[in-house]
Design a protein around this motif. Structure first.
Motif, PDB file in Angstrom:
ATOM      1  N   ILE A 145      21.587  -7.961 -19.571  1.00 61.25           N
ATOM      2  CA  ILE A 145      21.722  -9.480 -18.225  1.00 61.25           C
ATOM      3  C   ILE A 145      20.459  -9.389 -17.637  1.00 61.25           C
ATOM      4  O   ILE A 145      20.436  -8.700 -16.387  1.00 61.25           O
ATOM      5  CB  ILE A 145      22.865  -8.715 -17.779  1.00 61.25           C
ATOM      6  CG1 ILE A 145      23.783  -8.468 -19.270  1.00 61.25           C
ATOM      7  CG2 ILE A 145      23.654  -9.892 -16.981  1.00 61.25           C
ATOM      8  CD1 ILE A 145      25.421  -7.892 -18.432  1.00 61.25           C
ATOM      9  N   GLU A 147      19.728 -11.300 -15.059  1.00 64.98           N
ATOM     10  CA  GLU A 147      20.963 -11.536 -13.309  1.00 64.98           C
ATOM     11  C   GLU A 147      20.827 -10.130 -13.188  1.00 64.98           C
ATOM     12  O   GLU A 147      20.689 -10.419 -11.430  1.00 64.98           O
ATOM     13  CB  GLU A 147      21.788 -12.084 -14.089  1.00 64.98           C
ATOM     14  CG  GLU A 147      21.322 -14.415 -14.107  1.00 64.98           C
ATOM     15  CD  GLU A 147      21.640 -13.243 -15.452  1.00 64.98           C
ATOM     16  OE1 GLU A 147      21.999 -12.748 -16.280  1.00 64.98           O
ATOM     17  OE2 GLU A 147      21.591 -15.054 -15.981  1.00 64.98           O
ATOM     18  N   SER A 231      30.793 -23.694 -18.051  1.00 65.28           N
ATOM     19  CA  SER A 231      30.742 -21.911 -19.094  1.00 65.28           C
ATOM     20  C   SER A 231      29.594 -21.252 -20.145  1.00 65.28           C
ATOM     21  O   SER A 231      30.398 -22.945 -21.473  1.00 65.28           O
ATOM     22  CB  SER A 231      31.915 -21.437 -18.199  1.00 65.28           C
ATOM     23  OG  SER A 231      32.970 -21.712 -19.418  1.00 65.28           O
ATOM     24  N   THR A 233      30.364 -17.497 -22.021  1.00 71.46           N
ATOM     25  CA  THR A 233      30.705 -16.519 -22.295  1.00 71.46           C
ATOM     26  C   THR A 233      29.819 -15.668 -23.685  1.00 71.46           C
ATOM     27  O   THR A 233      30.540 -16.165 -24.422  1.00 71.46           O
ATOM     28  CB  THR A 233      32.337 -16.374 -22.688  1.00 71.46           C
ATOM     29  OG1 THR A 233      32.867 -17.035 -21.720  1.00 71.46           O
ATOM     30  CG2 THR A 233      32.644 -15.204 -22.301  1.00 71.46           C
ATOM     31  N   VAL A 242      30.217 -10.884 -21.163  1.00 73.28           N
ATOM     32  CA  VAL A 242      29.239 -11.458 -19.989  1.00 73.28           C
ATOM     33  C   VAL A 242      29.124 -12.747 -19.545  1.00 73.28           C
ATOM     34  O   VAL A 242      29.035 -13.835 -20.641  1.00 73.28           O
ATOM     35  CB  VAL A 242      27.718 -10.840 -20.095  1.00 73.28           C
ATOM     36  CG1 VAL A 242      27.027 -11.594 -19.137  1.00 73.28           C
ATOM     37  CG2 VAL A 242      27.533  -9.987 -20.979  1.00 73.28           C
ATOM     38  N   ARG A 244      29.560 -16.364 -18.347  1.00 78.05           N
ATOM     39  CA  ARG A 244      28.874 -17.132 -16.984  1.00 78.05           C
ATOM     40  C   ARG A 244      29.155 -18.529 -16.491  1.00 78.05           C
ATOM     41  O   ARG A 244      29.202 -19.809 -17.312  1.00 78.05           O
ATOM     42  CB  ARG A 244      26.951 -17.714 -16.976  1.00 78.05           C
ATOM     43  CG  ARG A 244      26.377 -16.375 -17.540  1.00 78.05           C
ATOM     44  CD  ARG A 244      25.088 -16.463 -18.190  1.00 78.05           C
ATOM     45  NE  ARG A 244      24.263 -15.586 -18.573  1.00 78.05           N
ATOM     46  CZ  ARG A 244      23.947 -14.482 -18.779  1.00 78.05           C
ATOM     47  NH1 ARG A 244      24.555 -14.161 -19.776  1.00 78.05           N
ATOM     48  NH2 ARG A 244      23.222 -13.520 -19.154  1.00 78.05           N
ATOM     49  N   HIS A 246      28.791 -21.771 -14.139  1.00 77.22           N
ATOM     50  CA  HIS A 246      27.910 -23.009 -13.688  1.00 77.22           C
ATOM     51  C   HIS A 246      28.587 -23.914 -12.737  1.00 77.22           C
ATOM     52  O   HIS A 246      29.328 -24.889 -13.428  1.00 77.22           O
ATOM     53  CB  HIS A 246      26.370 -23.533 -14.398  1.00 77.22           C
ATOM     54  CG  HIS A 246      26.172 -22.077 -15.550  1.00 77.22           C
ATOM     55  ND1 HIS A 246      25.005 -21.533 -14.333  1.00 77.22           N
ATOM     56  CD2 HIS A 246      25.732 -22.115 -16.410  1.00 77.22           C
ATOM     57  CE1 HIS A 246      24.584 -20.634 -15.431  1.00 77.22           C
ATOM     58  NE2 HIS A 246      25.202 -20.833 -16.798  1.00 77.22           N
ATOM     59  N   THR A 252      26.220 -19.791  -9.568  1.00 76.55           N
ATOM     60  CA  THR A 252      27.060 -19.645 -10.576  1.00 76.55           C
ATOM     61  C   THR A 252      27.168 -18.331 -10.904  1.00 76.55           C
ATOM     62  O   THR A 252      27.195 -17.257  -9.438  1.00 76.55           O
ATOM     63  CB  THR A 252      25.563 -19.211 -11.707  1.00 76.55           C
ATOM     64  OG1 THR A 252      24.528 -20.588 -12.344  1.00 76.55           O
ATOM     65  CG2 THR A 252      25.242 -18.528 -12.841  1.00 76.55           C
ATOM     66  N   HIS A 253      28.253 -18.077 -10.686  1.00 78.65           N
ATOM     67  CA  HIS A 253      28.866 -16.901 -10.519  1.00 78.65           C
ATOM     68  C   HIS A 253      29.219 -16.120 -12.353  1.00 78.65           C
ATOM     69  O   HIS A 253      29.721 -16.697 -13.884  1.00 78.65           O
ATOM     70  CB  HIS A 253      30.130 -16.999 -10.375  1.00 78.65           C
ATOM     71  CG  HIS A 253      30.482 -17.747  -9.048  1.00 78.65           C
ATOM     72  ND1 HIS A 253      32.088 -17.909  -8.386  1.00 78.65           N
ATOM     73  CD2 HIS A 253      29.598 -17.541  -8.065  1.00 78.65           C
ATOM     74  CE1 HIS A 253      31.935 -18.308  -7.394  1.00 78.65           C
ATOM     75  NE2 HIS A 253      30.196 -18.686  -7.276  1.00 78.65           N
ATOM     76  N   ILE A 254      28.759 -14.296 -12.439  1.00 74.27           N
ATOM     77  CA  ILE A 254      28.442 -13.622 -13.576  1.00 74.27           C
ATOM     78  C   ILE A 254      29.570 -13.082 -14.002  1.00 74.27           C
ATOM     79  O   ILE A 254      29.637 -12.163 -12.925  1.00 74.27           O
ATOM     80  CB  ILE A 254      26.442 -13.587 -13.786  1.00 74.27           C
ATOM     81  CG1 ILE A 254      26.296 -14.985 -13.538  1.00 74.27           C
ATOM     82  CG2 ILE A 254      27.033 -12.970 -15.059  1.00 74.27           C
ATOM     83  CD1 ILE A 254      25.092 -14.776 -13.758  1.00 74.27           C
ATOM     84  N   ARG A 275      26.423 -13.320  -8.274  1.00 74.53           N
ATOM     85  CA  ARG A 275      26.657 -14.733  -7.565  1.00 74.53           C
ATOM     86  C   ARG A 275      25.349 -15.299  -7.397  1.00 74.53           C
ATOM     87  O   ARG A 275      24.429 -14.046  -6.212  1.00 74.53           O
ATOM     88  CB  ARG A 275      28.029 -14.770  -6.625  1.00 74.53           C
ATOM     89  CG  ARG A 275      29.141 -14.363  -7.013  1.00 74.53           C
ATOM     90  CD  ARG A 275      30.173 -14.260  -6.516  1.00 74.53           C
ATOM     91  NE  ARG A 275      30.189 -15.430  -5.250  1.00 74.53           N
ATOM     92  CZ  ARG A 275      30.904 -15.791  -4.546  1.00 74.53           C
ATOM     93  NH1 ARG A 275      32.401 -15.715  -5.532  1.00 74.53           N
ATOM     94  NH2 ARG A 275      31.210 -17.057  -4.172  1.00 74.53           N
TER      95      ARG A 275
END
Ligand code: FES
Ligand SMILES: [Fe+2]
Length: 340
Positions: A145, A147, A231, A233, A242, A244, A246, A252-254, A275
């Motif tokens: 991941i 991020e 999104s 997933t 995970v 994501r 957008h 972007t929220h994960i 985020r």
């Protein structure tokens, strides 16, 4: 006349009970957030096995079966002294490699029994979590991941939620967008049309990936006006999600859910959010409260499902929207067969 029976009762062909699966013992599982393992040993249960985790002063993480070889006391009730783990029952001390280094009852220089060694387990830290396997050299990768180390993203650890539900059922729930209008009618699903679009599913090297194209949203997170969301997933086998999301305003929220299969019908969900839209107005507690409320809505329903998870799609009835869940079942069944 057919005889009524509970389709979820007992082990049988085509269902998975996590505690009965030798293949799952060969996988990495998230057992804690890294920050939960500090100055004292920590107890966990993984696939029915008691596990202890501890850190030595150099910061390194260690793990073993949570039984002292002397009288099987739980080492997690003990202490850490320097780089030694000390058993609470008779004070035997174990080094970072699990070998006994001191038995206080023996005179100085007396030989130490070579069998006085902990059953060490592989343990690593990644994605903000501690991962343990019950067998050496697990052949399955830990999720990647990026991020987590991307400075544009802020991380919020929502918490560890104990579900009385099976880990695959929790992941299956996250393949399924059709429950949102019903289970989440009290939160973000209030205006959701049940006739939602069907996600496209792809088998990947790590599991499956589910994509939803652009969908209108009433408010985007940053601009707070009408926009769109799309999104993807990822389901990393066996039990990590995970997701994501957008937004057209650049947010972007994960959502990361690391599910630890504690035992049959019991799972600890490690829930974190990443985020990129942090601002001065960013309210960390509000995010935790929102994500926790959503999680508790899922938990209430999932805890009514049986502990036995149907890997064989023929055991249940499906609609065309259930394609991602069927793909997860098939990918998980193939994955477990490949490890057996
Ligand atoms: S049980 Fe651990 S030292 Fe005796
Ligand atoms: Fe849900």
């Amino acid at each position: 006349m057919t005889v009524a029976a509970d389709p979820g009762s007992g082990p049988r062909d085509g269902v998975l009970l996590v505690g009965q699966s030798p293949a799952l013992r060969r996988c990495w599982h998230p057992v804690a957030f890294c920050g939960q393992i500090a100055a004292a040993p920590v107890a966990r249960t993984l696939l029915g096995t008691p596990v202890v985790l501890w850190r030595t002063p150099d910061g390194l993480l260690h793990s073993a079966v949570d039984r002292c070889p002397h009288r099987w006391a739980q080492l997690s009730r003990g202490t850490i002294a320097g780089d030694r783990l000390v058993c609470p029952y008779h004070g035997w001390q174990f080094g970072p490699d699990g070998a006994v280094v001191e038995i206080p009852q023996l005179e100085e220089g007396a030989p130490l029994p070579p069998s006085a060694c902990l059953s060490m387990l592989p343990a690593v830290e990644a994605c903000g979590m501690a991962w343990v396997s019950l067998e050496a050299q697990p052949p399955v990768p830990i999720p990647v991941i990026p991020e987590f180390t991307d400075t544009r993203f802020d991380r919020v650890e929502v918490g560890v939620i104990r579900y009385h539900a099976s880990a695959p059922a929790i992941i299956d729930n996250n393949t399924d967008s059709t429950h949102v209008a019903f289970v989440h009618s009290g939160s973000f699903g209030a205006d959701q049309d049940p006739q939602i679009g069907i996600g496209s599913v792809e088998r990947t090297s790590f599991g499956i990936s589910i994509s939803f194209g652009e969908m209108p949203v009433a408010r985007t997170p940053t601009a707070q006006r009408r926009g769109t969301r799309w999104s993807v997933t990822e389901m990393w086998l066996p039990f990590v999600q995970v997701g994501r999301m957008h937004y057209s305003d650049g947010s972007t929220h994960i959502l990361v859910k690391g599910c630890c299969p504690v035992e049959d019908g019991v799972t600890d969900v490690h829930l974190a959010v990443l985020r990129n839209d942090v601002s001065d107005a960013f309210d960390r507690q509000a995010i935790i409260d929102f994500e926790m409320a959503v999680e508790l809505e899922d938990k209430a329903v999932l805890e009514t499902l049986p502990a036995a998870f149907p890997l064989d799609p023929r055991l249940q009835t499906h609609s065309k929207h259930d394609r991602p869940g069927i793909a997860y079942r098939q990918a998980l069944a193939d994955f477990l067969a490949g490890l057996s």
